[in-house]
Scaffold this motif. Structure first.
Motif, PDB file in Angstrom:
ATOM      1  N   ARG A 249      18.891  23.396 -13.661  1.00 12.93           N
ATOM      2  CA  ARG A 249      18.808  23.260 -12.211  1.00 12.93           C
ATOM      3  C   ARG A 249      20.183  22.831 -11.694  1.00 12.93           C
ATOM      4  O   ARG A 249      20.728  21.818 -12.125  1.00 12.93           O
ATOM      5  CB  ARG A 249      17.764  22.222 -11.819  1.00 12.93           C
ATOM      6  CG  ARG A 249      17.507  22.166 -10.320  1.00 12.93           C
ATOM      7  CD  ARG A 249      16.356  21.212  -9.994  1.00 12.93           C
ATOM      8  NE  ARG A 249      16.094  21.196  -8.567  1.00 12.93           N
ATOM      9  CZ  ARG A 249      15.332  22.079  -7.927  1.00 12.93           C
ATOM     10  NH1 ARG A 249      14.752  23.046  -8.613  1.00 12.93           N
ATOM     11  NH2 ARG A 249      15.132  22.004  -6.637  1.00 12.93           N
ATOM     12  N   VAL A 250      20.746  23.641 -10.813  1.00 19.27           N
ATOM     13  CA  VAL A 250      22.106  23.396 -10.356  1.00 19.27           C
ATOM     14  C   VAL A 250      22.105  22.239  -9.365  1.00 19.27           C
ATOM     15  O   VAL A 250      21.591  22.334  -8.257  1.00 19.27           O
ATOM     16  CB  VAL A 250      22.715  24.662  -9.719  1.00 19.27           C
ATOM     17  CG1 VAL A 250      24.113  24.365  -9.192  1.00 19.27           C
ATOM     18  CG2 VAL A 250      22.759  25.790 -10.743  1.00 19.27           C
ATOM     19  N   GLN A 251      22.657  21.128  -9.805  1.00 21.71           N
ATOM     20  CA  GLN A 251      22.791  19.949  -8.954  1.00 21.71           C
ATOM     21  C   GLN A 251      24.237  19.450  -8.999  1.00 21.71           C
ATOM     22  O   GLN A 251      24.515  18.273  -8.989  1.00 21.71           O
ATOM     23  CB  GLN A 251      21.839  18.843  -9.419  1.00 21.71           C
ATOM     24  CG  GLN A 251      20.369  19.210  -9.266  1.00 21.71           C
ATOM     25  CD  GLN A 251      19.444  18.141  -9.795  1.00 21.71           C
ATOM     26  OE1 GLN A 251      19.685  17.558 -10.846  1.00 21.71           O
ATOM     27  NE2 GLN A 251      18.368  17.870  -9.072  1.00 21.71           N
ATOM     28  N   SER A 252      25.132  20.417  -9.082  1.00 24.39           N
ATOM     29  CA  SER A 252      26.544  20.082  -9.197  1.00 24.39           C
ATOM     30  C   SER A 252      27.119  19.739  -7.825  1.00 24.39           C
ATOM     31  O   SER A 252      26.443  19.806  -6.803  1.00 24.39           O
ATOM     32  CB  SER A 252      27.323  21.268  -9.780  1.00 24.39           C
ATOM     33  OG  SER A 252      27.106  22.423  -8.990  1.00 24.39           O
ATOM     34  N   THR A 253      28.383  19.373  -7.824  1.00 32.74           N
ATOM     35  CA  THR A 253      29.069  19.063  -6.574  1.00 32.74           C
ATOM     36  C   THR A 253      29.152  20.320  -5.719  1.00 32.74           C
ATOM     37  O   THR A 253      29.680  21.342  -6.162  1.00 32.74           O
ATOM     38  CB  THR A 253      30.487  18.541  -6.867  1.00 32.74           C
ATOM     39  OG1 THR A 253      30.401  17.437  -7.756  1.00 32.74           O
ATOM     40  CG2 THR A 253      31.189  18.138  -5.579  1.00 32.74           C
ATOM     41  N   PRO A 254      28.630  20.293  -4.502  1.00 34.70           N
ATOM     42  CA  PRO A 254      28.676  21.499  -3.668  1.00 34.70           C
ATOM     43  C   PRO A 254      30.112  21.841  -3.279  1.00 34.70           C
ATOM     44  O   PRO A 254      30.945  20.967  -3.074  1.00 34.70           O
ATOM     45  CB  PRO A 254      27.844  21.117  -2.436  1.00 34.70           C
ATOM     46  CG  PRO A 254      27.883  19.633  -2.393  1.00 34.70           C
ATOM     47  CD  PRO A 254      27.963  19.175  -3.813  1.00 34.70           C
ATOM     48  N   ILE A 255      30.382  23.126  -3.211  1.00 35.59           N
ATOM     49  CA  ILE A 255      31.709  23.588  -2.823  1.00 35.59           C
ATOM     50  C   ILE A 255      31.892  23.383  -1.328  1.00 35.59           C
ATOM     51  O   ILE A 255      31.026  23.733  -0.522  1.00 35.59           O
ATOM     52  CB  ILE A 255      31.888  25.071  -3.196  1.00 35.59           C
ATOM     53  CG1 ILE A 255      31.877  25.217  -4.720  1.00 35.59           C
ATOM     54  CG2 ILE A 255      33.176  25.629  -2.604  1.00 35.59           C
ATOM     55  CD1 ILE A 255      31.832  26.642  -5.205  1.00 35.59           C
ATOM     56  N   GLN A 256      33.020  22.810  -0.954  1.00 39.22           N
ATOM     57  CA  GLN A 256      33.339  22.602   0.456  1.00 39.22           C
ATOM     58  C   GLN A 256      34.071  23.830   0.992  1.00 39.22           C
ATOM     59  O   GLN A 256      35.013  24.315   0.380  1.00 39.22           O
ATOM     60  CB  GLN A 256      34.224  21.360   0.615  1.00 39.22           C
ATOM     61  CG  GLN A 256      33.584  20.076   0.114  1.00 39.22           C
ATOM     62  CD  GLN A 256      32.315  19.724   0.883  1.00 39.22           C
ATOM     63  OE1 GLN A 256      32.289  19.740   2.104  1.00 39.22           O
ATOM     64  NE2 GLN A 256      31.256  19.393   0.150  1.00 39.22           N
ATOM     65  N   TRP A 257      33.634  24.303   2.138  1.00 38.79           N
ATOM     66  CA  TRP A 257      34.274  25.460   2.747  1.00 38.79           C
ATOM     67  C   TRP A 257      35.281  25.007   3.797  1.00 38.79           C
ATOM     68  O   TRP A 257      35.128  23.933   4.392  1.00 38.79           O
ATOM     69  CB  TRP A 257      33.232  26.376   3.387  1.00 38.79           C
ATOM     70  CG  TRP A 257      32.291  26.961   2.372  1.00 38.79           C
ATOM     71  CD1 TRP A 257      31.018  26.585   2.119  1.00 38.79           C
ATOM     72  CD2 TRP A 257      32.588  28.009   1.443  1.00 38.79           C
ATOM     73  NE1 TRP A 257      30.485  27.322   1.098  1.00 38.79           N
ATOM     74  CE2 TRP A 257      31.424  28.209   0.664  1.00 38.79           C
ATOM     75  CE3 TRP A 257      33.712  28.799   1.198  1.00 38.79           C
ATOM     76  CZ2 TRP A 257      31.368  29.169  -0.336  1.00 38.79           C
ATOM     77  CZ3 TRP A 257      33.652  29.756   0.193  1.00 38.79           C
ATOM     78  CH2 TRP A 257      32.484  29.927  -0.555  1.00 38.79           C
ATOM     79  N   PRO A 258      36.307  25.799   4.051  1.00 32.44           N
ATOM     80  CA  PRO A 258      37.303  25.407   5.046  1.00 32.44           C
ATOM     81  C   PRO A 258      36.707  25.328   6.446  1.00 32.44           C
ATOM     82  O   PRO A 258      35.731  26.020   6.764  1.00 32.44           O
ATOM     83  CB  PRO A 258      38.351  26.529   4.982  1.00 32.44           C
ATOM     84  CG  PRO A 258      38.070  27.281   3.739  1.00 32.44           C
ATOM     85  CD  PRO A 258      36.617  27.097   3.443  1.00 32.44           C
ATOM     86  N   GLN A 259      37.324  24.478   7.252  1.00 31.26           N
ATOM     87  CA  GLN A 259      37.017  24.467   8.673  1.00 31.26           C
ATOM     88  C   GLN A 259      37.745  25.638   9.330  1.00 31.26           C
ATOM     89  O   GLN A 259      38.864  25.975   8.956  1.00 31.26           O
ATOM     90  CB  GLN A 259      37.489  23.155   9.303  1.00 31.26           C
ATOM     91  CG  GLN A 259      36.818  21.915   8.725  1.00 31.26           C
ATOM     92  CD  GLN A 259      35.326  21.877   9.019  1.00 31.26           C
ATOM     93  OE1 GLN A 259      34.902  22.152  10.140  1.00 31.26           O
ATOM     94  NE2 GLN A 259      34.532  21.542   8.017  1.00 31.26           N
ATOM     95  N   GLY A 260      37.110  26.268  10.296  1.00 27.12           N
ATOM     96  CA  GLY A 260      37.787  27.323  11.037  1.00 27.12           C
ATOM     97  C   GLY A 260      38.941  26.743  11.825  1.00 27.12           C
ATOM     98  O   GLY A 260      38.739  25.930  12.728  1.00 27.12           O
ATOM     99  N   VAL A 261      40.150  27.112  11.461  1.00 26.85           N
ATOM    100  CA  VAL A 261      41.345  26.514  12.055  1.00 26.85           C
ATOM    101  C   VAL A 261      41.810  27.303  13.267  1.00 26.85           C
ATOM    102  O   VAL A 261      42.009  26.756  14.353  1.00 26.85           O
ATOM    103  CB  VAL A 261      42.480  26.427  11.012  1.00 26.85           C
ATOM    104  CG1 VAL A 261      43.759  25.910  11.662  1.00 26.85           C
ATOM    105  CG2 VAL A 261      42.061  25.534   9.856  1.00 26.85           C
ATOM    106  N   ALA A 262      42.007  28.612  13.072  1.00 25.93           N
ATOM    107  CA  ALA A 262      42.531  29.468  14.139  1.00 25.93           C
ATOM    108  C   ALA A 262      42.351  30.921  13.730  1.00 25.93           C
ATOM    109  O   ALA A 262      42.189  31.231  12.548  1.00 25.93           O
ATOM    110  CB  ALA A 262      44.006  29.168  14.398  1.00 25.93           C
TER     111      ALA A 262
END
Length: 465
Positions: A249-262
């Motif tokens: 069961r995948v309970q790893s650290t979730p990947i963070q996605w970039p904030q929309g910059v421009a």
């Protein structure tokens, strides 16, 4: 969410046939009607492109050193979502990893019995709880195969060698000798592949020839390999081994996605000379707001319009140097933008292309150095600290990446301090508008790099408007 049924295809060392067999297995299971996902241990660019051709799905890299061990199961989950089977191709030998530490400029020099080295195929198998299928090159071996396999299979309790595929078998008699020698180990031999020129893929100095150079020919080759695999490997037994993998069961650290910059236009080099682009890098940049527009430095005489940044990944500019050098209009356009301060991210082959010369061929001349193709392979992971501000990060920012090249630049550049197995060196060209280095970056778990490059592109756009 649970990780899909899975296997790791490993070997005792490089050149055993892992990519050929892995790709053939993927194509064979697709032919059976399964939805197959693929992954590659380590930072390799080329092998995943063969996987993608076999499965019609993007492959991914599973590299604990660059991405972090805590993200590996998350990356594997994302790659295998809604699939019936995940086939992970290993790198080098099963226990070949790195001594370099992720968090400091130091080597780990001790190697205890049972230890699984960082970023080895065994490490990824352990993290994903995947059974291992060991490919053994049997060209020059008979009964000695048994102690070799026993040693590898018993080295670590964290690794489950669940099956063997014999490769490069000389004859039926040879196969019988190998199988008899392995009987006491009670590890099933699920395939025996005879020596056949059809079971080889074309290569050159950095590995296989990239798919982008001749996709139709390589696709036909994979189809022939698939047919050979179907006749030589017990696919039912391999699938059963995959389904026996421990539920994870995948309970790893979730990947963070970039904030929309421009919203900015960023051109990136693509084509037979520049095919080394991680899909995850492009995805991160897109989520940060980049509109990514490909161009081919070997054939396009002009750049796309409305660009605020340029990316030159790696590839084989040394192979296509004459075509790149003869494209004067594009070289002039790139140099003009570089002199105007457009943010540039250049890796390895990109550095060669932007230099003044590559061997005897004039290149763009945006970087004050000359490049040449050498005889010494520079290979390995690196911890790199920026010695100046760059479009990817501020001074003193640390990147984790890898190098894989024969080429050199003169001068080497004063832009970064780079630590690897051979110690510390100063290399690369870094300014607030330029990051050019032999370092390859995989930013699938480091969204701030994508955000920073898009911010740099937006600052350039605001300045020229």
């Amino acid at each position: 969410m649970y990780l899909a049924p899975r296997v790791v295809i490993a070997a005792l060392g490089s050149g055993a046939g892992k990519t050929t067999i892995s790709t053939g297995l993927m194509a064979a299971f697709v032919a059976k009607g399964l939805k197959v996902a693929s992954a590659k241990v380590g930072p390799d660019f080329i092998d995943p492109s063969y996987h993608s051709l076999a499965t019609s799905k993007p492959s991914c890299n599973l590299d604990p050193f660059i991405s972090g061990p805590q993200y590996i199961t998350e990356l594997a989950k994302n790659a295998s979502r809604d699939c019936d089977l995940l086939i992970i191709e290993g790198a080098m030998g099963l226990f070949d990893g790195t001594e370099l530490q992720r968090d400091r400029d130091e080597l780990k020099t001790d190697f205890a019995i049972g230890q699984v080295p960082l970023s080895s195929t065994a490490h990824v198998a352990s993290l994903t709880k995947s059974p291992v299928i060991l490919v053994v090159d049997a060209r020059s071996i008979s009964s000695t195969i048994a102690p070799l396999v026993k040693g590898v299979s018993k080295w670590s309790a964290e690794v489950n060698v669940a099956g063997i595929i014999l490769n490069q078998v000389g004859s039926d008699t040879h196969e019988s000798s190998l199988r008899n020698a392995l009987l006491p180990l009670r590890i099933p031999v699920i395939g025996a592949i005879k020596r056949d020129p059809e079971m080889t893929l074309k290569d050159r100095h950095l590995g296989l020839v990239p798919v982008i150079e001749n996709p139709s020919e390589i696709k036909e080759k994979i189809s022939r390999i698939k047919n050979h695999i179907i006749g030589s490997v017990d696919l039912g037994e391999l699938e059963a081994i995959a389904k026996s993998s421990a539920p994870l069961r995948v309970q790893s650290t979730p990947i963070q996605w970039p904030q929309g910059v421009a919203k900015v236009g960023i051109g990136y080099a693509l084509g037979k000379a520049f095919s080394f682009n991680y899909p995850e890098n492009l995805e991160m940049l897109t989520k940060a707001g980049a509109e990514l527009i490909p161009f081919d430095p070997a054939s396009d005489e002009s750049l796309p319009e409305n660009l605020s940044g340029l990316i030159f990944g790696g590839g084989f500019p040394e192979v296509y140097a004459n075509e790149l050098g003869e494209n004067e209009p594009l070289k002039r356009a790139i140099k003009t933008l570089a002199e105007g301060g457009i943010p540039i991210w250049a890796e390895c082959g990109g550095l060669l292309y932007l230099s003044k010369r590559l061997d005897d061929v004039e290149m763009v001349g945006a970087i004050n150095c000359e490049s040449s193709f050498g005889k010494k392979l520079n290979l390995g992971y690196r911890r790199v600290k920026l010695l100046n501000d760059s479009p990817l990060g501020a001074k003193d920012t640390v990147f984790l990446g890898h190098e894989f090249h024969y080429s050199t630049s003169d001068p080497a550049g004063p832009g970064t301090s780079s630590f690897g197995r051979s110690g510390m060196s100063v290399t690369g060209f870094v300014t607030p508008r330029l990051f050019a280095s032999f370092l390859h970056l995989h930013i699938g778990t480091t969204p701030y790099i994508a955000e920073q490059f898009v911010k740099s592109a937006k600052a350039y756009l605001d300045n020229v408007e």
